[in-house]
Design an enzyme around this catalytic site. Structure first.
Site, PDB file in Angstrom:
ATOM      1  N   ARG A   1      16.852  18.712 -25.161  1.00 16.26           N
ATOM      2  CA  ARG A   1      18.272  19.046 -25.313  1.00 16.26           C
ATOM      3  C   ARG A   1      18.993  17.830 -25.863  1.00 16.26           C
ATOM      4  NH1 ARG A   1      21.802  20.767 -20.184  1.00 16.26           N
ATOM      5  NH2 ARG A   1      21.781  18.549 -19.728  1.00 16.26           N
TER       6      ARG A   1
ATOM      7  N   HIS B   1      25.201  15.791 -11.321  1.00 19.12           N
ATOM      8  CA  HIS B   1      24.023  15.122 -11.871  1.00 19.12           C
ATOM      9  C   HIS B   1      23.350  14.215 -10.873  1.00 19.12           C
ATOM     10  CE1 HIS B   1      25.231  17.311 -15.241  1.00 19.12           C
ATOM     11  NE2 HIS B   1      23.997  17.123 -15.686  1.00 19.12           N
TER      12      HIS B   1
ATOM     13  N   ASN C   1      24.066  26.492 -13.912  1.00 22.63           N
ATOM     14  CA  ASN C   1      24.987  25.556 -13.244  1.00 22.63           C
ATOM     15  C   ASN C   1      26.365  25.636 -13.898  1.00 22.63           C
ATOM     16  OD1 ASN C   1      22.638  24.776 -11.995  1.00 22.63           O
ATOM     17  ND2 ASN C   1      22.375  22.909 -13.196  1.00 22.63           N
ATOM     18  N   ASP C   2      26.377  25.485 -15.220  1.00 20.18           N
ATOM     19  CA  ASP C   2      27.666  25.550 -15.914  1.00 20.18           C
ATOM     20  C   ASP C   2      28.167  26.986 -16.043  1.00 20.18           C
ATOM     21  OD1 ASP C   2      28.605  22.932 -16.503  1.00 20.18           O
ATOM     22  OD2 ASP C   2      26.828  22.678 -17.752  1.00 20.18           O
TER      23      ASP C   2
ATOM     24  N   CYS D   1      17.286  27.572 -16.885  1.00 17.86           N
ATOM     25  CA  CYS D   1      16.974  26.184 -16.530  1.00 17.86           C
ATOM     26  C   CYS D   1      17.979  25.587 -15.562  1.00 17.86           C
ATOM     27  CB  CYS D   1      16.831  25.321 -17.782  1.00 17.86           C
ATOM     28  SG  CYS D   1      18.344  25.217 -18.752  1.00 17.86           S
TER      29      CYS D   1
ATOM     30  N   ARG E   1      32.087  22.333 -10.763  1.00 21.72           N
ATOM     31  CA  ARG E   1      30.804  22.278 -10.063  1.00 21.72           C
ATOM     32  C   ARG E   1      30.654  21.056  -9.161  1.00 21.72           C
ATOM     33  NH1 ARG E   1      26.613  21.523 -15.087  1.00 21.72           N
ATOM     34  NH2 ARG E   1      25.243  20.343 -13.733  1.00 21.72           N
TER      35      ARG E   1
ATOM     36  N   GLU F   1      25.556  28.663 -21.454  1.00 21.86           N
ATOM     37  CA  GLU F   1      26.200  28.151 -20.241  1.00 21.86           C
ATOM     38  C   GLU F   1      27.714  28.324 -20.299  1.00 21.86           C
ATOM     39  OE1 GLU F   1      25.046  24.052 -19.707  1.00 21.86           O
ATOM     40  OE2 GLU F   1      25.337  23.554 -21.811  1.00 21.86           O
TER      41      GLU F   1
ATOM     42  N   ARG G   1      16.643  16.506 -20.304  1.00 19.82           N
ATOM     43  CA  ARG G   1      18.061  16.106 -20.325  1.00 19.82           C
ATOM     44  C   ARG G   1      18.136  14.714 -20.952  1.00 19.82           C
ATOM     45  NH1 ARG G   1      18.319  18.951 -15.012  1.00 19.82           N
ATOM     46  NH2 ARG G   1      20.101  20.356 -15.052  1.00 19.82           N
TER      47      ARG G   1
END
Ligand code: PEP
Ligand code: MG
Length: 568
Positions: A329, A188, A450-451, A498, A461, A427, A294
């Site tokens: 989200r 992040h 990403n996930d 995304c 990650r 994800e 987010r």
């Protein structure tokens, strides 16, 4: 440029851009408190000095409009002078401990005391105790703690690790870029760096040890190159890289506000956002709405969860900023995004634990407050609600039922609201694998590469030692994406990507070729991604997807996406 010999290091690219400037070094390693003649006196001098330091930081934060950060700093300033801390240190000193050990014992004692009280506000104070005692130890050891909100000269920040809150507090005008030893490209911290438009390299082992405050440092956030004390020749080469990067950004400007397509298939490019500033940057970039808001960033760096009206204002502002949809989200806390005041129990494997939507049953009032704010904001703007980290159809059904109950309650109370379209992040591989069974239960899919990469490849990650397993264009990840897109098409729902892979020119090309409807990327990359789609050849799109999926490795898949008609 510099008398000292040039030192070259290599890290992981985390946010594109080139920066050259003096270093600010944050060494968060434990410090050694020296043995002092009168430790009790030294402690009271240090705690008073630290309290004054924190008060000054609090005033600066408030003057800059960072009210929540100001509150935290004020609480810490008071804590530095709290008799409970002084008494605990005095008792440990009385038992024969040295000052460093006494501070350690006092911290542990108070932390345990706070942790035992079942109140999220008090639990947050435990984190303050840690930070305050660390600050006092550093003062005693003569090691400075730079205030990240107060960097005056444009600089390159060098650190072992930065928390998401640290990074959010940075003033992008004064931070040219940052290099950390920890954190992966989808951590992040890296996400925030991209949204701030700050160059970043993570996983640069040894950087903190080798850099002193003020040393000139050059970094390239697209390649991961880091040079300490660059020679004149190196500095010129970095200046040329910066010009090339800025030229590509300038060339992509021609796509601002334009819609782009791959053949007949239109691909929208909305932006990812985590704050009001991000929403403004997305408007500036003429993004096609917001593809991922987010909201967890609203929950970090503060001492309690945001209230319904505060959230309603933020979501309404985001919704009113665009004529296209804004996808909100619900909070995705856990993993590398902690919110200490929630008092989430520590877990052995936080990325495989109670994270994202799995947390909602533990904190029902936090979820309900957020959903009420979203439903109210949806009455006037084009808002969609997206659930993170779901892994089963049952979970989705339960959450939808819960959201309907919240809507019914608003209706009963006569509060104006609207039920928005409800979608999910894809994800977790289990959802991608049964996407056909999931699709009838949702209004849209948004693939979080990403996930999805972390879970498909079994590679944390944020662990830079596992970089070789982190390529989202690995054919295994692409297969999960393709399965998801195909299911969305069969069921007539929209599908986006995304994750960070959407901003990779090869990722943008292959996802557009699969039939993805939207690629949501950081505001700064919106027009670069539009230019990448416009440059993709439509006639070979099918071949591109077929050959990339048939590849054995990520490198092979990349080569097939770049040259779809060449045999592997
Ligand atoms: C993702 O996982 O790809 C994603 C977009 O969500 P986050 O990075 O916030 O976990
Ligand atoms: Mg995610």
């Amino acid at each position: 440029m510099s008398e000292s010999p040039e030192v070259r290091l290599s890290g992981t690219p985390a946010s594109a851009g080139v920066a050259v400037g003096p270093a600010i070094v944050i060494d968060s390693q434990a410090v050694v408190v020296p043995d002092l003649e009168d430790p009790a006196d030294a402690f009271s001098e240090a705690s008073a000095a630290v309290s004054r330091q924190l008060e000054a930081m609090c005033e600066t934060a408030r003057a800059a409009g960072r009210a929540e950060a100001g509150d935290v700093l004020e609480a810490q300033a008071l804590m530095a002078q709290d008799p409970m801390l002084a008494d605990a240190v005095a008792a440990a000193l009385g038992d024969g401990a040295g000052l460093g050990e006494a501070l350690q014992q006092a911290r542990q004692q108070i932390e345990e005391l706070f942790a035992a009280i079942d109140d999220p506000y008090i639990a947050a104070r435990a984190q303050d105790v840690v930070e305050v005692t660390e600050r006092i130890s550093r003062w005693l050891a003569g090691v400075d703690v730079p205030d990240l909100g107060q960097i005056a000269e444009p600089s390159v920040l060098v650190a072992r690790a930065l928390t998401a809150a640290d990074t959010a507090a940075l003033d992008p005008a004064c931070v040219l870029g940052f290099v950390t030893e920890a954190g992966g490209p989808t951590s992040h911290v890296a996400i925030i760096a991209r949204s701030l438009g700050v160059a970043a390299v993570v996983g640069a082992a040894g950087i903190v040890e080798r850099t002193r405050a003020g040393d000139p440092v050059a970094i390239d956030g697209a390649t991961g190159d880091v040079v300490i004390h660059p020679t004149e020749v190196t500095a010129e080469a970095f200046a040329a890289r910066r010009e090339a990067f800025e030229a590509a950004v300038a060339a992509a400007e021609q796509f601002r506000g334009m819609s782009v397509a791959l053949g007949e298939h239109r691909v929208d490019v909305p932006a990812n956002a985590g704050s009001r500033d991000d929403v403004e940057r997305a408007v500036e970039a003429a993004a096609d709405g917001i593809g991922l808001l987010r909201t967890e960033f609203l929950f970090l760096d503060r001492s309690d969860a945001p209230g319904e009206d505060e959230q309603f204002d933020f979501y309404s502002f985001a919704g009113a900023s665009f004529s296209q949809p804004v996808v909100i989200r619900t909070f995705d806390i856990g993993g590398d995004k902690p919110a200490p005041y929630l008092g989430i129990a520590a877990e052995e494997n936080p990325f495989l634990g109670v994270r994202g939507a799995r947390l909602y049953r533990e904190f029902p009032e936090v979820f309900e407050t957020q959903v009420r704010a979203i439903l109210r904001a949806a009455a006037d703007t084009q808002i969609c609600l997206m659930l993170p980290m779901v892994s089963t159809v049952t979970e989705i059904g339960d959450l939808r039922g819960w959201i309907s109950e919240i809507a019914a309650e608003l209706t009963a109370r006569g509060i104006r609201h609207e039920m928005p379209p409800i979608g999910i992040m894809v994800e977790v591989p289990s959802v991608a694998l049964v996407a056909d069974a999931v699709a009838p239960h949702v209004d849209f899919f948004s693939i979080g590469t990403n996930d999805l990469t972390q879970y498909a490849m079994a590679a944390d990650r944020t662990n830079t030692a596992l970089d070789e397993f982190q390529d989202p264009l690995h054919p295994a990840v692409l297969a999960l994406c393709e399965r998801t897109v195909a299911a969305a098409k069969r069921h007539g729902i929209s599908v986006s990507v995304c994750g960070l892979a959407a901003a990779d020119p090869l990722g943008a090309a292959v996802f557009a070729a699969m039939g993805v409807d939207k690629l949501s990327v950081s505001p700064r990359t919106v027009n670069l991604v539009k230019s990448a789609i416009a440059a993709t050849e439509a006639s070979t799109a099918e071949e591109m997807v077929r050959t990339a999926l048939a590849a054995a490795t990520a490198d092979e898949a990349r080569s097939m996406i770049a040259n779809p008609t060449r045999s592997p």
